[in-house]
Design a protein around this motif. Structure first.
Motif, PDB file in Angstrom:
ATOM      1  N   THR A   8     -68.507  66.496  11.747  1.00  0.00           N
ATOM      2  CA  THR A   8     -67.744  67.498  11.015  1.00  0.00           C
ATOM      3  C   THR A   8     -66.392  66.922  10.654  1.00  0.00           C
ATOM      4  OG1 THR A   8     -68.831  69.249  12.277  1.00  0.00           O
ATOM      5  CG2 THR A   8     -66.828  69.839  11.087  1.00  0.00           C
ATOM      6  N   LEU A   9     -65.979  67.140   9.412  1.00  0.00           N
ATOM      7  CA  LEU A   9     -64.674  66.698   8.947  1.00  0.00           C
ATOM      8  C   LEU A   9     -63.820  67.921   8.661  1.00  0.00           C
ATOM      9  CD1 LEU A   9     -62.683  64.542   7.924  1.00  0.00           C
ATOM     10  CD2 LEU A   9     -63.831  64.655   5.721  1.00  0.00           C
ATOM     11  N   PHE A  10     -62.709  68.038   9.384  1.00  0.00           N
ATOM     12  CA  PHE A  10     -61.737  69.098   9.156  1.00  0.00           C
ATOM     13  C   PHE A  10     -60.665  68.552   8.229  1.00  0.00           C
ATOM     14  CE2 PHE A  10     -63.707  70.209  13.149  1.00  0.00           C
ATOM     15  CZ  PHE A  10     -63.840  71.588  13.073  1.00  0.00           C
ATOM     16  N   TYR A  11     -60.334  69.310   7.190  1.00  0.00           N
ATOM     17  CA  TYR A  11     -59.364  68.849   6.202  1.00  0.00           C
ATOM     18  C   TYR A  11     -58.592  70.033   5.641  1.00  0.00           C
ATOM     19  CZ  TYR A  11     -62.411  70.670   2.541  1.00  0.00           C
ATOM     20  OH  TYR A  11     -63.151  71.497   1.736  1.00  0.00           O
ATOM     21  N   PRO A  21     -60.064  75.628  15.470  1.00  0.00           N
ATOM     22  CA  PRO A  21     -60.370  75.306  16.865  1.00  0.00           C
ATOM     23  C   PRO A  21     -59.112  74.859  17.621  1.00  0.00           C
ATOM     24  CG  PRO A  21     -61.906  74.226  15.370  1.00  0.00           C
ATOM     25  CD  PRO A  21     -60.829  74.816  14.528  1.00  0.00           C
ATOM     26  N   ASP A  22     -59.081  75.116  18.910  1.00  0.00           N
ATOM     27  CA  ASP A  22     -57.924  74.762  19.736  1.00  0.00           C
ATOM     28  C   ASP A  22     -57.649  73.261  19.760  1.00  0.00           C
ATOM     29  OD1 ASP A  22     -57.499  77.422  20.376  1.00  0.00           O
ATOM     30  OD2 ASP A  22     -58.679  77.319  22.216  1.00  0.00           O
ATOM     31  N   PHE A  23     -58.688  72.444  19.686  1.00  0.00           N
ATOM     32  CA  PHE A  23     -58.500  70.996  19.764  1.00  0.00           C
ATOM     33  C   PHE A  23     -57.887  70.413  18.492  1.00  0.00           C
ATOM     34  CE2 PHE A  23     -62.753  71.583  18.010  1.00  0.00           C
ATOM     35  CZ  PHE A  23     -62.715  70.758  16.901  1.00  0.00           C
ATOM     36  N   LEU A  24     -57.903  71.147  17.401  1.00  0.00           N
ATOM     37  CA  LEU A  24     -57.464  70.625  16.103  1.00  0.00           C
ATOM     38  C   LEU A  24     -55.942  70.611  16.026  1.00  0.00           C
ATOM     39  CD1 LEU A  24     -58.668  69.587  13.445  1.00  0.00           C
ATOM     40  CD2 LEU A  24     -58.423  71.890  12.548  1.00  0.00           C
ATOM     41  N   ARG A  25     -55.379  69.388  15.981  1.00  0.00           N
ATOM     42  CA  ARG A  25     -53.929  69.217  15.926  1.00  0.00           C
ATOM     43  C   ARG A  25     -53.451  68.713  14.571  1.00  0.00           C
ATOM     44  NH1 ARG A  25     -51.935  65.238  19.826  1.00  0.00           N
ATOM     45  NH2 ARG A  25     -53.606  64.007  18.956  1.00  0.00           N
ATOM     46  N   VAL A  26     -54.272  67.882  13.925  1.00  0.00           N
ATOM     47  CA  VAL A  26     -53.905  67.272  12.652  1.00  0.00           C
ATOM     48  C   VAL A  26     -55.121  67.226  11.743  1.00  0.00           C
ATOM     49  CG1 VAL A  26     -52.130  65.809  13.710  1.00  0.00           C
ATOM     50  CG2 VAL A  26     -54.417  64.908  13.413  1.00  0.00           C
ATOM     51  N   VAL A  27     -54.875  67.051  10.465  1.00  0.00           N
ATOM     52  CA  VAL A  27     -55.945  66.787   9.504  1.00  0.00           C
ATOM     53  C   VAL A  27     -55.598  65.499   8.769  1.00  0.00           C
ATOM     54  CG1 VAL A  27     -56.717  69.156   9.192  1.00  0.00           C
ATOM     55  CG2 VAL A  27     -54.850  68.323   7.789  1.00  0.00           C
ATOM     56  N   GLU A  44     -58.779  61.304  14.728  1.00  0.00           N
ATOM     57  CA  GLU A  44     -57.694  62.003  14.043  1.00  0.00           C
ATOM     58  C   GLU A  44     -56.884  61.032  13.188  1.00  0.00           C
ATOM     59  OE1 GLU A  44     -55.690  63.395  17.609  1.00  0.00           O
ATOM     60  OE2 GLU A  44     -56.345  65.440  17.153  1.00  0.00           O
ATOM     61  N   GLY A  45     -56.357  61.547  12.073  1.00  0.00           N
ATOM     62  CA  GLY A  45     -55.415  60.795  11.257  1.00  0.00           C
ATOM     63  C   GLY A  45     -55.914  59.432  10.828  1.00  0.00           C
ATOM     64  N   THR A  46     -55.170  58.392  11.185  1.00  0.00           N
ATOM     65  CA  THR A  46     -55.502  57.028  10.801  1.00  0.00           C
ATOM     66  C   THR A  46     -56.871  56.613  11.316  1.00  0.00           C
ATOM     67  OG1 THR A  46     -53.147  56.495  10.829  1.00  0.00           O
ATOM     68  CG2 THR A  46     -54.664  54.643  10.839  1.00  0.00           C
ATOM     69  N   ASN A  65     -46.059  56.178   7.269  1.00  0.00           N
ATOM     70  CA  ASN A  65     -47.236  56.963   6.921  1.00  0.00           C
ATOM     71  C   ASN A  65     -48.237  56.866   8.056  1.00  0.00           C
ATOM     72  OD1 ASN A  65     -49.428  58.168   5.833  1.00  0.00           O
ATOM     73  ND2 ASN A  65     -49.383  57.049   3.923  1.00  0.00           N
ATOM     74  N   LYS A  66     -48.460  57.953   8.754  1.00  0.00           N
ATOM     75  CA  LYS A  66     -49.350  57.962   9.905  1.00  0.00           C
ATOM     76  C   LYS A  66     -50.797  58.274   9.547  1.00  0.00           C
ATOM     77  CE  LYS A  66     -45.983  57.267  12.782  1.00  0.00           C
ATOM     78  NZ  LYS A  66     -45.715  55.966  13.254  1.00  0.00           N
ATOM     79  N   GLY A  67     -51.077  58.669   8.312  1.00  0.00           N
ATOM     80  CA  GLY A  67     -52.446  58.950   7.894  1.00  0.00           C
ATOM     81  C   GLY A  67     -52.949  60.306   8.306  1.00  0.00           C
ATOM     82  N   PHE A  68     -52.049  61.232   8.633  1.00  0.00           N
ATOM     83  CA  PHE A  68     -52.453  62.583   8.983  1.00  0.00           C
ATOM     84  C   PHE A  68     -51.335  63.551   8.663  1.00  0.00           C
ATOM     85  CE2 PHE A  68     -50.492  60.900  12.818  1.00  0.00           C
ATOM     86  CZ  PHE A  68     -49.620  61.907  13.173  1.00  0.00           C
ATOM     87  N   SER A  69     -51.695  64.836   8.655  1.00  0.00           N
ATOM     88  CA  SER A  69     -50.719  65.917   8.491  1.00  0.00           C
ATOM     89  C   SER A  69     -50.911  66.901   9.633  1.00  0.00           C
ATOM     90  CB  SER A  69     -50.934  66.654   7.164  1.00  0.00           C
ATOM     91  OG  SER A  69     -50.693  65.801   6.076  1.00  0.00           O
ATOM     92  N   PHE A  70     -49.812  67.381  10.213  1.00  0.00           N
ATOM     93  CA  PHE A  70     -49.908  68.404  11.242  1.00  0.00           C
ATOM     94  C   PHE A  70     -50.351  69.701  10.593  1.00  0.00           C
ATOM     95  CE2 PHE A  70     -47.018  65.434  13.273  1.00  0.00           C
ATOM     96  CZ  PHE A  70     -47.604  65.336  14.529  1.00  0.00           C
TER      97      PHE A  70
END
Length: 95
Positions: free
Chosen positions: A3-6, A39-45, A62-64, A88-93
Motif C-alpha cells: 500500500t502506498l500512502f500519498y 492510520p496511527d503509524f503514518l507520520r509522513v508521505v 517512509e520518505g526517501t 530535501n528529505k524526500g517526504f512531507s509531514f
C-alpha cells in the motif's frame, strides 16, 4: 499486499508519480487527503506499507526510503536519487 500512502498536496509524492508513472500500477493507493482518518503509524508521505499475512508482519518505508524501494524493484520504474539538494528529505509531514 503493498500500500502506498500519498497526498496530492505533497511535492515529493508528485515527483514520485511524475518520475515513475507506473508506480500506481504496483500498489494499492491511499490518498490521505480524502481519508477521514489516517492510520496511527503514518507520520509522513509518501509511505509504503507491505503486509505479509503469513507472518503477520509488515514493512514500512517512509520518505526517501520509498524512492529507494521503487528504484530497487525492477517491476517499478527506477528513480535516480539526487544529492544536489541536501535539505530535501524526500517526504512531507502529514500535519
Amino acid at each position: 499486499m503493498a500500500t502506498l500512502f500519498y497526498s496530492t498536496k505533497c511535492a515529493h509524492c508528485a515527483r514520485l508519480f511524475q518520475d515513475n508513472p507506473h508506480v500506481k500500477d504496483n500498489f494499492t493507493m491511499h490518498n490521505i487527503d480524502q481519508a477521514q482518518q489516517v492510520p496511527d503509524f503514518l507520520r509522513v508521505v509518501p509511505t509504503i506499507v507491505i503486509q505479509d499475512p503469513e507472518n503477520n508482519k509488515s514493512e514500512l518505508y517512509e520518505g526517501t526510503d520509498v524512492f529507494r524501494f521503487v528504484q530497487d524493484r525492477p517491476q517499478v520504474q527506477p528513480y535516480a536519487l539526487s544529492c544536489s539538494n541536501l535539505t530535501n528529505k524526500g517526504f512531507s509531514f502529514i500535519d
